[in-house]
Design a protein around this motif. Structure first.
Motif, PDB file in Angstrom:
ATOM      1  N   ILE A 186     -42.592   0.490  -2.401  1.00 50.93           N
ATOM      2  CA  ILE A 186     -41.711  -0.678  -2.586  1.00 50.93           C
ATOM      3  C   ILE A 186     -40.271  -0.309  -2.206  1.00 50.93           C
ATOM      4  O   ILE A 186     -39.599  -1.050  -1.470  1.00 50.93           O
ATOM      5  N   GLU A 187     -39.831   0.853  -2.706  1.00 54.28           N
ATOM      6  CA  GLU A 187     -38.457   1.291  -2.383  1.00 54.28           C
ATOM      7  C   GLU A 187     -38.263   1.415  -0.875  1.00 54.28           C
ATOM      8  O   GLU A 187     -37.238   0.968  -0.334  1.00 54.28           O
ATOM      9  N   THR A 188     -39.238   2.045  -0.187  1.00 53.42           N
ATOM     10  CA  THR A 188     -39.048   2.302   1.249  1.00 53.42           C
ATOM     11  C   THR A 188     -39.192   1.026   2.075  1.00 53.42           C
ATOM     12  O   THR A 188     -38.513   0.858   3.082  1.00 53.42           O
ATOM     13  N   MET A 189     -40.059   0.107   1.626  1.00 57.87           N
ATOM     14  CA  MET A 189     -40.160  -1.188   2.327  1.00 57.87           C
ATOM     15  C   MET A 189     -38.842  -1.934   2.215  1.00 57.87           C
ATOM     16  O   MET A 189     -38.339  -2.511   3.196  1.00 57.87           O
ATOM     17  N   ALA A 190     -38.273  -1.935   0.995  1.00 56.63           N
ATOM     18  CA  ALA A 190     -37.004  -2.651   0.795  1.00 56.63           C
ATOM     19  C   ALA A 190     -35.901  -2.008   1.637  1.00 56.63           C
ATOM     20  O   ALA A 190     -35.108  -2.712   2.286  1.00 56.63           O
ATOM     21  N   ALA A 191     -35.881  -0.661   1.653  1.00 53.14           N
ATOM     22  CA  ALA A 191     -34.841   0.039   2.425  1.00 53.14           C
ATOM     23  C   ALA A 191     -34.985  -0.270   3.922  1.00 53.14           C
ATOM     24  O   ALA A 191     -33.983  -0.450   4.630  1.00 53.14           O
ATOM     25  N   ALA A 192     -36.241  -0.356   4.394  1.00 56.42           N
ATOM     26  CA  ALA A 192     -36.461  -0.671   5.808  1.00 56.42           C
ATOM     27  C   ALA A 192     -35.972  -2.089   6.113  1.00 56.42           C
ATOM     28  O   ALA A 192     -35.410  -2.340   7.188  1.00 56.42           O
ATOM     29  N   GLY A 193     -36.167  -2.991   5.145  1.00 55.20           N
ATOM     30  CA  GLY A 193     -35.677  -4.366   5.329  1.00 55.20           C
ATOM     31  C   GLY A 193     -34.161  -4.410   5.412  1.00 55.20           C
ATOM     32  O   GLY A 193     -33.588  -5.122   6.251  1.00 55.20           O
ATOM     33  N   VAL A 194     -33.516  -3.627   4.542  1.00 51.72           N
ATOM     34  CA  VAL A 194     -32.048  -3.569   4.559  1.00 51.72           C
ATOM     35  C   VAL A 194     -31.568  -2.989   5.898  1.00 51.72           C
ATOM     36  O   VAL A 194     -30.618  -3.501   6.499  1.00 51.72           O
ATOM     37  N   ALA A 195     -32.267  -1.942   6.361  1.00 52.84           N
ATOM     38  CA  ALA A 195     -31.879  -1.323   7.644  1.00 52.84           C
ATOM     39  C   ALA A 195     -31.999  -2.323   8.796  1.00 52.84           C
ATOM     40  O   ALA A 195     -31.307  -2.205   9.806  1.00 52.84           O
ATOM     41  N   GLN A 196     -32.866  -3.331   8.628  1.00 57.24           N
ATOM     42  CA  GLN A 196     -33.032  -4.360   9.672  1.00 57.24           C
ATOM     43  C   GLN A 196     -32.138  -5.570   9.413  1.00 57.24           C
ATOM     44  O   GLN A 196     -32.312  -6.624  10.024  1.00 57.24           O
ATOM     45  N   GLY A 197     -31.218  -5.452   8.440  1.00 55.55           N
ATOM     46  CA  GLY A 197     -30.198  -6.487   8.256  1.00 55.55           C
ATOM     47  C   GLY A 197     -30.416  -7.453   7.107  1.00 55.55           C
ATOM     48  O   GLY A 197     -29.627  -8.386   6.918  1.00 55.55           O
ATOM     49  N   PRO A 199     -30.321  -8.792   3.215  1.00 50.97           N
ATOM     50  CA  PRO A 199     -29.582  -8.460   1.988  1.00 50.97           C
ATOM     51  C   PRO A 199     -30.492  -7.656   1.043  1.00 50.97           C
ATOM     52  O   PRO A 199     -31.708  -7.899   0.982  1.00 50.97           O
ATOM     53  N   ALA A 200     -29.911  -6.697   0.293  1.00 49.14           N
ATOM     54  CA  ALA A 200     -30.700  -5.772  -0.522  1.00 49.14           C
ATOM     55  C   ALA A 200     -31.570  -6.491  -1.550  1.00 49.14           C
ATOM     56  O   ALA A 200     -32.745  -6.143  -1.739  1.00 49.14           O
ATOM     57  N   ASP A 201     -31.006  -7.495  -2.226  1.00 57.92           N
ATOM     58  CA  ASP A 201     -31.798  -8.158  -3.278  1.00 57.92           C
ATOM     59  C   ASP A 201     -32.970  -8.937  -2.672  1.00 57.92           C
ATOM     60  O   ASP A 201     -34.066  -8.963  -3.223  1.00 57.92           O
ATOM     61  N   MET A 202     -32.728  -9.529  -1.486  1.00 53.96           N
ATOM     62  CA  MET A 202     -33.826 -10.261  -0.837  1.00 53.96           C
ATOM     63  C   MET A 202     -34.907  -9.284  -0.357  1.00 53.96           C
ATOM     64  O   MET A 202     -36.120  -9.529  -0.541  1.00 53.96           O
ATOM     65  N   ALA A 203     -34.490  -8.147   0.213  1.00 54.19           N
ATOM     66  CA  ALA A 203     -35.455  -7.153   0.715  1.00 54.19           C
ATOM     67  C   ALA A 203     -36.306  -6.627  -0.439  1.00 54.19           C
ATOM     68  O   ALA A 203     -37.526  -6.481  -0.311  1.00 54.19           O
ATOM     69  N   MET A 204     -35.678  -6.373  -1.607  1.00 53.32           N
ATOM     70  CA  MET A 204     -36.427  -5.861  -2.751  1.00 53.32           C
ATOM     71  C   MET A 204     -37.387  -6.921  -3.281  1.00 53.32           C
ATOM     72  O   MET A 204     -38.536  -6.613  -3.640  1.00 53.32           O
ATOM     73  N   ARG A 205     -36.941  -8.160  -3.312  1.00 51.33           N
ATOM     74  CA  ARG A 205     -37.826  -9.239  -3.787  1.00 51.33           C
ATOM     75  C   ARG A 205     -39.044  -9.375  -2.869  1.00 51.33           C
ATOM     76  O   ARG A 205     -40.178  -9.514  -3.327  1.00 51.33           O
ATOM     77  N   LEU A 206     -38.802  -9.323  -1.565  1.00 50.00           N
ATOM     78  CA  LEU A 206     -39.908  -9.419  -0.606  1.00 50.00           C
ATOM     79  C   LEU A 206     -40.886  -8.245  -0.778  1.00 50.00           C
ATOM     80  O   LEU A 206     -42.109  -8.441  -0.778  1.00 50.00           O
ATOM     81  N   ALA A 207     -40.334  -7.035  -0.956  1.00 50.78           N
ATOM     82  CA  ALA A 207     -41.189  -5.847  -1.083  1.00 50.78           C
ATOM     83  C   ALA A 207     -42.028  -5.909  -2.368  1.00 50.78           C
ATOM     84  O   ALA A 207     -43.236  -5.656  -2.342  1.00 50.78           O
ATOM     85  N   LYS A 208     -41.389  -6.239  -3.499  1.00 50.14           N
ATOM     86  CA  LYS A 208     -42.120  -6.298  -4.777  1.00 50.14           C
ATOM     87  C   LYS A 208     -43.231  -7.343  -4.732  1.00 50.14           C
ATOM     88  O   LYS A 208     -44.370  -7.099  -5.137  1.00 50.14           O
ATOM     89  N   ALA A 209     -42.891  -8.536  -4.247  1.00 52.84           N
ATOM     90  CA  ALA A 209     -43.884  -9.622  -4.242  1.00 52.84           C
ATOM     91  C   ALA A 209     -45.028  -9.307  -3.279  1.00 52.84           C
ATOM     92  O   ALA A 209     -46.190  -9.655  -3.539  1.00 52.84           O
ATOM     93  N   THR A 210     -44.710  -8.625  -2.182  1.00 51.29           N
ATOM     94  CA  THR A 210     -45.749  -8.286  -1.199  1.00 51.29           C
ATOM     95  C   THR A 210     -46.720  -7.258  -1.777  1.00 51.29           C
ATOM     96  O   THR A 210     -47.944  -7.417  -1.681  1.00 51.29           O
ATOM     97  N   VAL A 211     -46.178  -6.224  -2.419  1.00 49.96           N
ATOM     98  CA  VAL A 211     -47.049  -5.186  -2.991  1.00 49.96           C
ATOM     99  C   VAL A 211     -47.829  -5.750  -4.183  1.00 49.96           C
ATOM    100  O   VAL A 211     -49.042  -5.531  -4.315  1.00 49.96           O
ATOM    101  N   GLY A 212     -47.143  -6.509  -5.044  1.00 52.64           N
ATOM    102  CA  GLY A 212     -47.834  -7.107  -6.197  1.00 52.64           C
ATOM    103  C   GLY A 212     -48.927  -8.072  -5.759  1.00 52.64           C
ATOM    104  O   GLY A 212     -50.060  -8.027  -6.244  1.00 52.64           O
ATOM    105  N   GLY A 213     -48.604  -8.934  -4.788  1.00 55.83           N
ATOM    106  CA  GLY A 213     -49.579  -9.925  -4.308  1.00 55.83           C
ATOM    107  C   GLY A 213     -50.753  -9.271  -3.586  1.00 55.83           C
ATOM    108  O   GLY A 213     -51.911  -9.639  -3.790  1.00 55.83           O
ATOM    109  N   ALA A 214     -50.448  -8.267  -2.761  1.00 57.61           N
ATOM    110  CA  ALA A 214     -51.518  -7.583  -2.021  1.00 57.61           C
ATOM    111  C   ALA A 214     -52.427  -6.839  -3.001  1.00 57.61           C
ATOM    112  O   ALA A 214     -53.662  -6.834  -2.838  1.00 57.61           O
ATOM    113  N   GLY A 215     -51.845  -6.227  -4.036  1.00 56.29           N
ATOM    114  CA  GLY A 215     -52.645  -5.523  -5.044  1.00 56.29           C
ATOM    115  C   GLY A 215     -53.584  -6.480  -5.754  1.00 56.29           C
ATOM    116  O   GLY A 215     -54.774  -6.191  -5.951  1.00 56.29           O
TER     117      GLY A 215
END
Ligand SMILES: NC(=O)C1=CN([C@@H]2O[C@H](COP(=O)(O)OP(=O)(O)OC[C@H]3O[C@@H](n4cnc5c(N)ncnc54)[C@H](OP(=O)(O)O)[C@@H]3O)[C@@H](O)[C@H]2O)C=CC1
Ligand SMILES: O=C(O)[C@@H]1CCC=N1
Length: 273
Positions: A186-197, A199-215
């Motif tokens: 989750i941390e690295t997905m969010a960081a990759a999102g931030v590196a691609q431009g 916002p940090a809070d949006m990238a973290m929300r996307l990463a958490k929901a993606t991992v939680g939903g996929a699980g």
């Protein structure tokens, strides 16, 4: 011995840090009375001190023959901590260890031959009732003892009985430690999102929901995870490009995770000695 017996005779927690608290939170939420719980921990958390106000026995004298003693100190601290509960090793109390590496043989040496001991490996999603715990008992544990341990642990998630203690190292490396691997994903997905431009809070929300939903999808779907992956991967599309990197047998997930699990299992053995 059953859950009423546990409430009557008491549950003692030797050590109540991150893992002990995660399980205790689930047990109290599931109806175990706080007055039936004794916690031995030199530096109790604020959360534990608040439970003591509700009746939990915190660093107080222990009952005569508790139903269960949960051993939840770090493996490195076990030699120092165990003498506090060795007096319960007369056969009436079930010992339940969650310590990585510490074998049933280790406990037989220190608690003697009369003590029933269940070795278990839980994980921290127990705090939200979504843990999974593998367990195995020594030859002093009868079916009723194993069933009690299973009932207690199933109050905070799924349980699985091992066929052999030798499986515990791999279980530790997969499901015991596994939540940390997923949190790091989750941390690295969010960081990759931030590196691609993003916002940090949006990238973290996307990463958490993606991992939680996929699980959750992986647990609930009729298809296996390999098919669920294929379902995301449009031929010649965007996911396929990413998976070419991630599924590279030498540099991708398979090699990386295999090395990580090897390292975990080596450390598990070291902690047991
Ligand atoms: N965290 C996890 O995800 C998992 C952990 N485990 C196992 O659970 C056990 C606990 O791990 P974890 O909760 O992460 O570790 P923590 O350090 O968070 O918890 C251990 C607790 O034991 C206390 N303690 C230390 N010495 C004594 C003593 N002599 N008597 C009583 N209590 C003592 C510690 O106090 P202080 O902090 O002051 O030292 C701490 O509160 C370990 O054996 C680990 O292998 C198993 C599965 C998953
Ligand atoms: O890191 C550890 O040693 C413990 C065991 C499994 C998860 N946490």
């Amino acid at each position: 011995m059953d859950m009423d017996d546990l409430a009557d005779r008491g549950l003692v927690l030797l050590g109540c840090g991150k893992m002990g608290s995660a399980m205790l939170e689930g047990w109290l939420a599931g109806g175990l009375p706080a007055r039936s719980v004794w916690v031995m921990d030199p530096y109790p958390s604020q959360w534990l001190r608040e439970r003591a106000v509700e009746g939990l026995n915190l660093n107080e004298s222990l009952p005569d023959a508790p139903a269960i003693v949960l051993l939840a100190v770090k493996p490195q601290m076990m030699d120092d901590a165990l003498p506090q509960v060795v007096g319960f090793a007369d056969g009436r109390t079930l010992f339940l260890s969650v310590a990585a590496g510490k074998t049933l043989g280790y406990y037989a040496e220190r608690l003697g031959d009369a003590a029933p001991v269940v070795r278990a490996m839980p994980n921290t999603p127990a705090a939200v009732g979504r843990g999974i715990t593998a367990l195995i008992g020594n030859d002093r544990v009868d079916e009723a003892g194993l069933a009690l341990a299973e009932r207690l642990l199933s109050a905070v998630g799924q349980t699985v009985r091992l066929e052999a203690e030798a499986q515990m190292g791999a279980v530790t490396a997969i499901s015991g430690c596994g939540p940390a691997y997923v949190f790091h994903l989750i941390e690295t997905m969010a960081a990759a999102g931030v590196a691609q431009g993003l916002p940090a809070d949006m990238a973290m929300r996307l990463a958490k929901a993606t991992v939680g939903g996929a699980g959750q999808l992986a647990e609930l779907a009729a298809e296996d995870p390999a098919q669920l992956r294929v379902n995301v991967t449009s031929p010649g599309g965007v996911t396929a490009a990413a998976l070419t990197v991630l599924m590279d047998p030498d540099k991708g997930f398979p090699a990386l995770l295999s090395r990580a699990v090897d390292a975990a299992m080596t450390r598990d053995k070291e902690l047991g000695s």
